[in-house]
Design an enzyme around this catalytic site. Structure first.
Site, PDB file in Angstrom:
ATOM      1  N   THR A   1      -5.278   8.027   7.852  1.00 45.61           N
ATOM      2  CA  THR A   1      -5.265   6.896   6.923  1.00 45.61           C
ATOM      3  C   THR A   1      -6.715   6.438   6.747  1.00 45.61           C
ATOM      4  OG1 THR A   1      -4.395   4.672   6.517  1.00 45.61           O
ATOM      5  CG2 THR A   1      -4.905   5.229   8.786  1.00 45.61           C
ATOM      6  N   GLY A   2      -6.933   5.667   5.704  1.00 46.01           N
ATOM      7  CA  GLY A   2      -8.284   5.164   5.466  1.00 46.01           C
ATOM      8  C   GLY A   2      -8.913   5.818   4.252  1.00 46.01           C
TER       9      GLY A   2
ATOM     10  N   SER B   1       0.813  -1.222   0.000  1.00 46.25           N
ATOM     11  CA  SER B   1       0.000   0.000   0.000  1.00 46.25           C
ATOM     12  C   SER B   1       0.844   1.268   0.000  1.00 46.25           C
ATOM     13  CB  SER B   1      -0.916   0.004   1.221  1.00 46.25           C
ATOM     14  OG  SER B   1      -0.130  -0.189   2.365  1.00 46.25           O
TER      15      SER B   1
ATOM     16  N   ARG C   1      -7.314   9.199  -9.767  1.00 45.85           N
ATOM     17  CA  ARG C   1      -7.809   9.522  -8.414  1.00 45.85           C
ATOM     18  C   ARG C   1      -6.648   9.895  -7.469  1.00 45.85           C
ATOM     19  NH1 ARG C   1      -7.026   7.532  -2.907  1.00 45.85           N
ATOM     20  NH2 ARG C   1      -8.995   7.706  -1.806  1.00 45.85           N
TER      21      ARG C   1
ATOM     22  N   THR D   1      -1.840   3.512   4.363  1.00 45.34           N
ATOM     23  CA  THR D   1      -0.950   4.663   4.229  1.00 45.34           C
ATOM     24  C   THR D   1      -0.062   4.789   5.445  1.00 45.34           C
ATOM     25  OG1 THR D   1      -2.555   5.891   2.954  1.00 45.34           O
ATOM     26  CG2 THR D   1      -0.971   7.205   4.214  1.00 45.34           C
TER      27      THR D   1
ATOM     28  N   THR E   1       1.851   7.070   0.272  1.00 41.80           N
ATOM     29  CA  THR E   1       0.893   5.997  -0.004  1.00 41.80           C
ATOM     30  C   THR E   1       0.786   5.707  -1.499  1.00 41.80           C
ATOM     31  OG1 THR E   1      -1.379   5.276   0.443  1.00 41.80           O
ATOM     32  CG2 THR E   1      -1.122   7.534  -0.303  1.00 41.80           C
TER      33      THR E   1
HETATM   34  N1  ASP Z   1      -5.855   7.453   2.712  1.00 40.01           N
HETATM   35  C1  ASP Z   1      -5.417   6.700   1.552  1.00 40.01           C
HETATM   36  C2  ASP Z   1      -6.166   7.173   0.357  1.00 40.01           C
HETATM   37  O1  ASP Z   1      -7.365   7.379   0.443  1.00 40.01           O
HETATM   38  C3  ASP Z   1      -5.608   5.247   1.662  1.00 40.01           C
HETATM   39  C4  ASP Z   1      -5.100   4.582   2.881  1.00 40.01           C
HETATM   40  O2  ASP Z   1      -4.829   5.169   3.901  1.00 40.01           O
HETATM   41  O3  ASP Z   1      -4.979   3.381   2.841  1.00 40.01           O
HETATM   42  O4  ASP Z   1      -5.573   7.263  -0.685  1.00 40.01           O
END
Ligand code: ASP
Length: 339
Positions: A247-248, A94, A224, A196, A214
């Site tokens: 993150t997320g 990731s 995106r 991330t 990330t």
């Molecule tokens: N925050 C990151 C994104 O939306 C993804 C992640 O944290 O896994 O690109």
């Protein structure tokens, strides 16, 4: 500048008082003694510095950054090299090389960095360069801009001596092909498409900086960009107050300007833990929030060296290096996982 001088200068000029109410010199420090800050809440136990925290169980990264700071290194070197550990690890799918691609099979990286003076640099939708965090730092330090995108970011990286590489590995290529063919892909919250690395550090002067890198959401649409490289969303630092990384599900973090929100809540007096919790609740309590189907997690540090983390779903954690100890601390959450 050494911490001792920093304290001397701030008290001489008086400038330090906004900050200095929480930064107190330990009595009779010898040069061998560890730097420390004393919490503003009059808790008399000094907090040992340096501190490094990161999203998830990225203990290799916090260890690297912590060791650099412990040896008297520069905070941006510590953050950059900590992030680079994960960017270079192809088992980490990731971040950086070996990150999962978008739905067209392209690995596109997002990263940003922010220092104690409020300066920042970012790259978005950058391909073929492993160390996005290093490019973000160079954008901050060597250009008049704060953000470079796509080919421009890639060409800039190459102009600084970085090599182009294929970021797709055998494993991520195979998984992407399975995803295309099988069409039975279901993201598993926490594990499959969120990871991330966001890092925050406080050095022995009590100064805070942060970094975030990330490959973004796995199998995202081509083009995106998520929250991670957006200052105020994936990362925000105000050296008078604290810092936060996210993150997320990036879209949800952007919509609530998550990291900036956490720092502003700390400015209003909330602890890092309380601030992270309130920022998560802003997402959860939105009308028609779909929060049961995505993860968001925040980690934060304030100027007193206190740290906190909070997430929507169980399973999130914060890696923390302090005083030679490197731990992975489970976060509080809103939704318990089904057993
Ligand atoms: N925050 C990151 C994104 O939306 C993804 C992640 O944290 O896994 O690109």
């Amino acid at each position: 500048m050494k911490r001792r001088d920093f304290l001397k200068n701030t008290s001489l000029t008086g400038v330090g008082l906004a900050v200095g109410s929480s930064l107190t010199s330990c009595k009779d420090k010898t040069t061998d003694e560890k730097a420390s800050v004393i919490p503003a809440n009059k808790n008399t136990t000094p907090i040992a510095l340096p501190i490094v925290i990161a999203t998830w169980n990225f203990k290799n990264a916090t260890a690297k950054a912590g060791q650099i700071l412990q040896a008297g290194g520069n905070i941006l070197d510590a953050l950059e090299q900590g992030c680079m550990v994960e960017e270079a690890d192809i088992k980490n799918e990731s971040v950086g090389k070996g990150g999962r691609p978008d739905r067209d099979g392209n690995v596109t990286l997002d990263a940003c960095i922010m220092n104690k003076d409020g300066n920042c640099g970012a790259v978005v939708y950058m391909q073929n360069i492993t160390h996005a965090i290093s490019v973000a730092r160079k954008v901050m330090e060597d250009t008049p801009h704060v953000m470079l995108a796509g080919k421009g970011a890639e060409n800039f990286a190459v102009s600084t001596g970085m090599k182009r590489e294929d970021l797709l590995t055998e494993s991520t290529r195979r998984q992407w092909k399975e995803w295309l063919v099988e069409a039975k892909y279901k993201p598993i919250i926490n594990i499959e498409n969120h990871d991330t690395i966001g890092m925050l550090a406080m050095d022995e002067n009590g100064d805070i900086s942060g970094a975030c890198t990330t490959s973004g959401l796995a199998y995202k649409m081509g083009g995106r960009v998520g929250d991670s490289p957006i200052i105020g969303s994936g990362l925000f630092v105000d050296n008078e107050v604290g810092g936060c990384v996210a993150t997320g599900m990036g879209e949800e973090v952007v919509k609530t300007v998550g990291s900036f929100l956490v720092v502003e809540l700390m400015r209003q007096g909330k602890s890092p833990q309380e601030a992270c919790k309130e920022a998560i609740n802003r997402i959860v309590n939105k009308p028609n929030s779909n929060y049961k189907n995505f993860q968001v997690g925040y980690v934060a540090i304030n100027k007193q060296g206190e740290t906190g983390s909070f997430s929507i779903h169980e399973g999130f954690s914060m890696a923390k290096y302090q005083d030679g100890k490197n731990d992975n601390l489970k976060s509080e959450f809103v939704v318990k996982s089904k057993a």
